[in-house]
Enzyme design. Structure first.
Site, PDB file in Angstrom:
ATOM      1  N   TYR A  95      -5.948  -1.079  -7.159  1.00  0.00           N
ATOM      2  CA  TYR A  95      -5.340  -2.310  -6.609  1.00  0.00           C
ATOM      3  C   TYR A  95      -4.735  -2.096  -5.224  1.00  0.00           C
ATOM      4  O   TYR A  95      -4.621  -0.990  -4.755  1.00  0.00           O
ATOM      5  CB  TYR A  95      -4.419  -3.001  -7.592  1.00  0.00           C
ATOM      6  CG  TYR A  95      -3.188  -2.332  -8.154  1.00  0.00           C
ATOM      7  CD1 TYR A  95      -2.608  -1.199  -7.605  1.00  0.00           C
ATOM      8  CD2 TYR A  95      -2.573  -2.911  -9.275  1.00  0.00           C
ATOM      9  CE1 TYR A  95      -1.466  -0.656  -8.156  1.00  0.00           C
ATOM     10  CE2 TYR A  95      -1.412  -2.368  -9.815  1.00  0.00           C
ATOM     11  CZ  TYR A  95      -0.864  -1.247  -9.249  1.00  0.00           C
ATOM     12  OH  TYR A  95       0.264  -0.710  -9.790  1.00  0.00           O
ATOM     13  N   GLU A  96      -4.429  -3.180  -4.576  1.00  0.00           N
ATOM     14  CA  GLU A  96      -3.980  -3.168  -3.170  1.00  0.00           C
ATOM     15  C   GLU A  96      -5.015  -2.543  -2.240  1.00  0.00           C
ATOM     16  O   GLU A  96      -4.669  -1.848  -1.295  1.00  0.00           O
ATOM     17  CB  GLU A  96      -2.640  -2.440  -3.017  1.00  0.00           C
ATOM     18  CG  GLU A  96      -1.472  -3.158  -3.637  1.00  0.00           C
ATOM     19  CD  GLU A  96      -1.404  -4.619  -3.235  1.00  0.00           C
ATOM     20  OE1 GLU A  96      -1.123  -5.439  -4.114  1.00  0.00           O
ATOM     21  OE2 GLU A  96      -1.682  -4.944  -2.063  1.00  0.00           O
ATOM     22  N   GLY A  97      -6.280  -2.839  -2.491  1.00  0.00           N
ATOM     23  CA  GLY A  97      -7.364  -2.235  -1.717  1.00  0.00           C
ATOM     24  C   GLY A  97      -7.766  -0.936  -2.376  1.00  0.00           C
ATOM     25  O   GLY A  97      -6.976   0.008  -2.394  1.00  0.00           O
ATOM     26  N   GLN A 116      -9.491   1.882   1.562  1.00  0.00           N
ATOM     27  CA  GLN A 116      -8.570   2.648   2.415  1.00  0.00           C
ATOM     28  C   GLN A 116      -9.342   3.585   3.328  1.00  0.00           C
ATOM     29  O   GLN A 116      -9.033   3.715   4.519  1.00  0.00           O
ATOM     30  CB  GLN A 116      -7.586   3.464   1.561  1.00  0.00           C
ATOM     31  CG  GLN A 116      -6.804   2.683   0.521  1.00  0.00           C
ATOM     32  CD  GLN A 116      -5.976   1.559   1.108  1.00  0.00           C
ATOM     33  OE1 GLN A 116      -5.401   1.702   2.183  1.00  0.00           O
ATOM     34  NE2 GLN A 116      -5.942   0.426   0.427  1.00  0.00           N
ATOM     35  N   ARG A 152       0.833  -1.213   0.000  1.00  0.00           N
ATOM     36  CA  ARG A 152       0.000   0.000   0.000  1.00  0.00           C
ATOM     37  C   ARG A 152       0.862   1.256   0.000  1.00  0.00           C
ATOM     38  O   ARG A 152       0.562   2.220  -0.701  1.00  0.00           O
ATOM     39  CB  ARG A 152      -0.964  -0.025   1.191  1.00  0.00           C
ATOM     40  CG  ARG A 152      -2.089  -1.000   0.945  1.00  0.00           C
ATOM     41  CD  ARG A 152      -3.060  -1.172   2.097  1.00  0.00           C
ATOM     42  NE  ARG A 152      -4.149  -2.056   1.632  1.00  0.00           N
ATOM     43  CZ  ARG A 152      -5.213  -2.383   2.354  1.00  0.00           C
ATOM     44  NH1 ARG A 152      -5.381  -1.920   3.567  1.00  0.00           N
ATOM     45  NH2 ARG A 152      -6.132  -3.174   1.832  1.00  0.00           N
TER      46      ARG A 152
END
Lengths: 575, 575
Positions: free
Chosen positions: A433-435, A440, A297
């Site tokens: 991507y990555e949440g 977040q 992240r």
């Protein structure tokens, strides 16, 4: 289309925001002289500008290609990757016992930033390995790490992260890939993963997949997830890749951008011959995954900075050359370079201010991560709080700046040859991507603002207030953030989620405003390149006077309860 | 990937914002019954959904292809275009004497919106002709119009606009294409144009180019520009296309989006055999060009609405199906459709509110254009004021909503198959062409706010204030706009330009807030589909409570003088 590493700003941040001198040689970090830091900044800059950047358009136009035999990377990428490995650029922040250099993550951040600017699609192969290099020492067994980590650290065997399945995206607990324990302690892996970045390629002789899966009797949801190391090739007696491990890229996606990065559908164990080794305990896979994810992240937030930097450089260069129109109100009717037009300058200064602010946040977070990794509890809490901000705000900035970059180019910005369009297409994935950035925001209001009973957040506010005497708008923004956070802590889940995104933006801008203010104070001195210092002062002033004020406009949204959202249903949305 | 024409909102706007009943059959407009209006909305909706929309992805993937023989359109486009011509969809607002139906432009606006939503790249061929159909009756000679206009109106011979040259983009006065008068009154045309939308294609038996050029002794700049009609084929004695006119597409651009739309480099008179006929007077070409450009600016603003509508429909459909995650705070741990998550709803409601607001502005502007075309001076002044707002704000909304559409789709939004990415790529050009949005902002502060000595703007403020009793934030925004406008009218050119873009956004939001408020009042009644009315009330409330407040955050930027921009120079920007 050239890329010039922003060494002056990077150095400035390492000195004044990261305060690298507090880290070097202390708390178990390897020692670095200022000369070594300079050599690292120059060296990775050279690799990025000289090797990765020239492959950026090739990567976009040709892209990674799939065939039943596997994924072929575009021309030049094998040689480019070899240069990265031979330079040891992946080893900076890795532990010395596994062949790393034991340096602060803050320095590795410069590497990731430069490679991301030069060639975002290519840089992902390095980014994924960085996650594994953080997770394995913490969670893997000594034996496993001894066997695999040195090659991952060196970059010879790049690593991947395998979380997503068709029904399990943001909700990773819904995954179904199976892992069955064998008599020898290994596991048989079977299942399908999607959206696997660099799931296959021809850059290296082996690939090390870190795969989330469930053992047969595992509890439901995230509590029943285990993490496995699953190589593309199993090792022979000599420790070299030998036998194929029944891992196969079933296809790759046709994406809007980062065409160089193969996004694979991965099939594990089609022939029931896929072996994996557990990382950590059974059902304890989320811990290892969170280590990887938090690292990723921060690095994805940094990708926003990378593309913002590249897009800004391109726009400044274009605006400094393109001649069009007379300057409004000027006596001369001669056409001028478009950088002379006030609205073009407004766009360029906004790009500079946003990019510098997002970079400051990312580097500050890297410095806090370094301190946290050496046992500083306050730094650990702060980095937990800031991680969603770095990821979401960094990538929001990336998209806005890349869009401004297209705009400064006018009609040429829409033509692919210029490169501005590629930055805009490439960076768009970073908000997802990555949440997703919505995830977040949910993380921020759902978990992070309540850390240590609210003390973590309160201490950030206190730091900003301490440093912002006389900065009325910044103080107003901090007050507004505090009032909203206080309300959210006791609000219903719906109300918290409804406010989450605008609140995340407000808190990010407040934090960036603080970091820009600290930098402005340093830049008011005369140490360094006068042009750089003048731009730093202007960028900070623009940020504090205009962008902080804009964030105040989000107050109503961050204060609004969820009622209005749930006053309409699916049928109404469809009208 | 399907498209459903938003007939309910279109009808609502025609009734309550355009007030079509005041136009139909009055002031020289042809009469329409409510049934005919319904038939038009349904008919064009069918063409858009049934014929244009299914070609949208083909257009993107295959695109227009260039060869030395000319441009070939993707499969299905010839048949699609024939359906458009046979339906007479280009004839609605054209004068009856040239084969048009003499209806209000407000109805043609529905046609352009639907075709743009269904297939933006394809719809441009219709949009360009619309500009010519406005310009020729006003500026062309009777003879010229009799010969060419009926075929342009019918769509049999589509028209183009040829302004840009490599050195003459925003600064059209710098163009160099030459036109030399011949003994028979025609002209020989020679020069190169770039960025010519639908400059060549195989949809029709002829193409009518409207080309800006200079006669040999013309004064410099825009005062020396003349407008010419230059066909692809000259006509034979029977009035049918016969001889080639030495007009050639030299190449087409490789663009980020609207791949179906051939963006041509056009070569006129390579063999000194290109004949054109003047439209209007020598050196009077800017008047005709402005007519075309103003029409095109409104239609480009509408493209923002078109893509926003399509992106919203796709996002609502996806969010109503995709199951992922449990709802925060809910008792049930069952996964839900993502439309149940508050932050996804926030994105969807924001998309609806922005789309409806931008549509209201575009339709209101069309209604004012209709009134202006029938001699209403106040309407003429207002449409002059609003044109930059429709163009710039409409397309800013288009980009924001398309980006939210990608975001709602998560990882799938980045995969081209979903279609969300195409909308995002397609709409990006709309902020650039027909005068970049920065040029629109310059037009607003440079010319439009001073129209009629400031009375035009004052009268807009008065209208908004009259209707906004009790709407504190909207009134605050109007007050802020008025204060800024008053300062800008006496400010230096630099200060005016520095403030132009944030001021344009503030004024656009104030105007849209007003139009949403008017609609909310109607929607508080119970006439119509209750689902539609509920969504209208929610969209209006969201706009007035959140988006209007956000625009207040731009005050500092709109009040800031240009000093900060000119405190840094090119060398500083490059650090």
């Amino acid at each position: 289309m050239t890329y010039i590493p922003p060494i002056a700003d990077q150095k400035f941040l390492l000195d004044h925001i990261v305060k690298l001198d507090q880290l070097n040689g202390h708390q178990g970090f390897a020692g670095t002289s200022p000369d070594l830091v300079d050599a690292i900044l120059a060296g990775v800059g050279e690799l990025a500008a000289g090797v990765f950047a020239p492959l950026n358009r090739t990567g976009d136009q040709i892209g990674a290609k799939w065939s039943p035999e596997g994924v072929t990377m575009p021309p030049g990428f094998r040689e480019g990757y070899r240069a990265y490995v031979e330079g040891g650029w992946g080893t900076l922040a890795a532990p010395q016992e596994f062949g790393g250099q034991g340096l602060p993550l803050s320095l590795a951040t410069v590497v990731m930033e430069d490679l991301g600017s030069a060639n975002m699609g290519f840089s992902l192969v390095a980014m994924l390995s960085a996650g594994a290099v953080e997770a394995l020492p913490e969670h893997g067994s000594a034996e496993l790490n001894a066997l695999w980590l040195p090659k991952i650290v060196s970059g010879e065997w790049p690593a991947t992260m395998n979380l997503t399945e068709p029904q399990a995206g943001s909700d990773v607990g819904a995954l179904k890939t199976r892992a069955v324990r064998q008599a020898d302690g290994s596991y048989r892996i079977k299942g399908q993963k999607i959206f696997i970045t660099y799931g296959d390629h021809d850059l290296a002789e082996n690939i090390v997949h870190l795969v989330l899966a469930r053992t047969p009797d595992a509890p439901e949801g995230t509590k029943g997830i285990s993490l496995f190391l699953v190589p593309k090739f199993r090792l022979g007696a000599d420790g070299a890749p030998a036998e194929s491990n029944d891992v196969r890229p079933a296809s790759i996606e046709h994406k809007m951008g980062i065409h160089a990065s193969p996004t694979c559908v991965m099939a594990y164990g089609d022939n029931d011959d896929c072996v994996g080794w557990i990382v950590g305990e059974e059902n304890g896979g989320m811990r290892g995954m969170f280590t990887m994810m938090n690292n990723a992240r921060l690095n994805v937030g940094l990708q926003g900075v990378s593309i913002a930097e590249r897009a800004t450089q391109a726009a400044v260069a274009y605006a400094s050359e393109r001649i069009q129109g007379t300057r409004a109100g000027a006596a001369s009717r001669d056409p001028v370079r478009i950088i002379e037009h006030a609205d073009v300058r407004r766009m360029l200064l906004r790009m500079k201010a946003l990019t510098q602010a997002a970079r400051a946040l990312a580097y500050y977070a890297a410095g806090q991560t370094d301190r946290a990794s050496r046992g500083d509890g306050a730094a650990k809490a702060r980095i937990d709080l800031l991680t969603p901000l770095v990821k979401a705000y960094g990538t929001d900035v990336g998209e806005e700046v890349a869009s401004l970059g297209v705009q400064v180019h006018g009609g040429m910005g829409y033509i692919e040859e210029t490169g501005a369009a590629q930055h805009y297409r490439d960076v768009r994935i970073s908000r997802i991507y990555e949440g997703t950035n919505g995830i977040q925001a949910a993380d921020l209001v759902g978990r992070k603002i309540g850390l240590e009973g609210g003390h973590t957040l309160a201490s950030l506010f206190a730091d900003i207030r301490r440093d912002s005497a006389g900065e009325a708008v910044l103080r107003d923004l901090v007050d507004a953030c505090e009032a909203i956070a206080s309300r959210l802590q006791s609000a219903s889940a719906d109300d918290r989620m409804a406010a989450s995104y605008p609140f995340l933006t407000m808190l990010s801008v407040a934090t960036c405003g603080w970091l820009m203010l600290l930098q402005r104070r340093v830049a008011e001195g005369d140490e360094g390149d006068p042009n750089f210092l003048a731009m730093k002062r202007a960028a900070a002033a623009f940020y504090l006077e205009q962008i902080v004020h804009e964030a105040m406009g989000l107050q109503a949204a961050a204060a609004a309860p969820a009622d209005i959202l749930y006053s309409v249903n699916e049928e109404m949305f469809a009208t």
